[in-house]
Design an enzyme around this catalytic site. Structure first.
Site, short mmCIF file in Angstrom:
data_model
loop_
_atom_site.label_atom_id
_atom_site.label_comp_id
_atom_site.label_asym_id
_atom_site.label_seq_id
_atom_site.Cartn_x
_atom_site.Cartn_y
_atom_site.Cartn_z
CG ASP A 67 -0.27 -0.44 2.50
OD1 ASP A 67 0.97 -0.34 2.59
OD2 ASP A 67 -0.96 -0.88 3.43
CG ASN A 136 -8.68 -1.62 11.95
OD1 ASN A 136 -7.74 -2.28 11.49
ND2 ASN A 136 -9.13 -0.52 11.38
CG HIS A 138 -5.58 -2.34 8.83
ND1 HIS A 138 -5.61 -0.99 9.09
CD2 HIS A 138 -4.31 -2.72 9.12
CE1 HIS A 138 -4.43 -0.60 9.51
NE2 HIS A 138 -3.62 -1.63 9.53
CD GLU A 143 -8.44 0.93 7.82
OE1 GLU A 143 -8.38 -0.03 8.63
OE2 GLU A 143 -7.75 1.95 7.95
P1 PGA Z 1 2.54 -1.92 12.56
O1 PGA Z 1 1.34 -1.86 11.55
O2 PGA Z 1 3.49 -2.93 12.00
O3 PGA Z 1 3.13 -0.53 12.53
O4 PGA Z 1 1.99 -2.33 13.87
C1 PGA Z 1 0.71 -3.03 11.13
C2 PGA Z 1 -0.51 -2.68 10.33
O5 PGA Z 1 -1.18 -1.68 10.65
O6 PGA Z 1 -0.83 -3.42 9.38
#
Ligand code: PGA
Length: 241
Positions: A67, A136, A138, A143
């Site tokens: 992304d 959450n 994702h 999302e």
């Molecule tokens: P993080 O993010 O590795 O910074 O915890 C993971 C994500 O939001 O997919």
């Protein structure tokens, strides 16, 4: 689904590094799916270290990132393009022309989504996709509520995601409101998935992903249906299983 429990973040990064290195050595032209955020930083450090010790080369590797924020150019220090160069690409022998991220600054974002899918297809698909998980549920920036059949698309970021990622920006207001992300179905097309989790903060999300109902309200739950997922997690992240 294979679960590897390790002691801590460092061990998670080392195990992940050996899985990726094995794939890179085993395939003639490996295609890696990569992720950003805090979770894979240790993995990238390990890969750089292995490269410096002449244990691995990335000359034949192609990469596709999950992304990118909408509206940030490659030069913007908050862009994932910048993150990838800083944290990995500039330190290894990969040809930058073989590294792909969605262009969040494209004037035609719908076309960019179509083109990104085409580039992945042209490369022969993703051999192994590195994933983290959001609080959450994702994966990528898909999302809760994202269609399981989604391909690369534009998404409105959840407020909880913007808040979680505000730590990388000067203020919450600066966090973009949209992103371009591989879809859930794009991720599910990867031949193999390597999901990394560390820390108590992720424990509830991990338990919902692995043991909860498969639902678009918790996108990571779809991984229960993928034929080849390896979860590498530290004890804290796996403590609720
Ligand atoms: P993080 O993010 O590795 O910074 O915890 C993971 C994500 O939001 O997919």
């Amino acid at each position: 689904m294979q679960l590897k429990t390790v002691e801590n973040y460092q061990d998670m990064s080392m195990v992940a590094c050996s899985i990726i290195m094995e794939k890179v050595k085993q395939l003639e032209s490996p295609v890696l799916g990569l992720a950003t955020g805090s979770t894979p930083e240790g993995l990238y450090k390990q890969l750089i270290e292995q490269y410096k010790q002449d244990n691995v080369s990335f000359q034949n590797v192609k990469t596709f990132n999950l992304d990118e924020y909408v509206g940030l150019t490659k030069q913007n220090k908050q862009s994932y393009d910048y993150y990838m160069r800083e944290n990995l690409f500039s330190h290894i022998d990969i040809d930058l022309a073989n590294t792909y991220l969605p262009n969040g600054a494209s004037a035609d974002l719908d076309q960019e989504c179509i083109d990104y899918e085409a580039r992945i297809k042209q490369a022969g698909g993703i051999d192994i996709q590195v994933l983290g998980i959001g609080l959450n549920g994702h994966i990528g920036f898909n999302e809760p509520g994202t269609n399981f059949s989604s391909r690369t698309h534009i998404i409105d970021l959840a407020e909880s995601t913007r808040t979680a990622n505000a730590r990388f920006f000067d203020s919450l207001e600066e966090v973009p409101e949209q992103a371009i992300t591989m879809g859930v179905d794009t991720i599910m097309d990867s031949k193999e998935i390597l999901l990394l989790v560390s820390g108590e903060k992720k424990a509830e999300a991990v338990s919902r992903m692995l043991e909860g109902e498969i639902s678009e309200e918790f996108p990571a739950s779809i991984l229960q249906k993928h034929p080849h997922v390896t979860v590498v997690g530290d004890k804290a992240a796996l403590s609720l299983l």
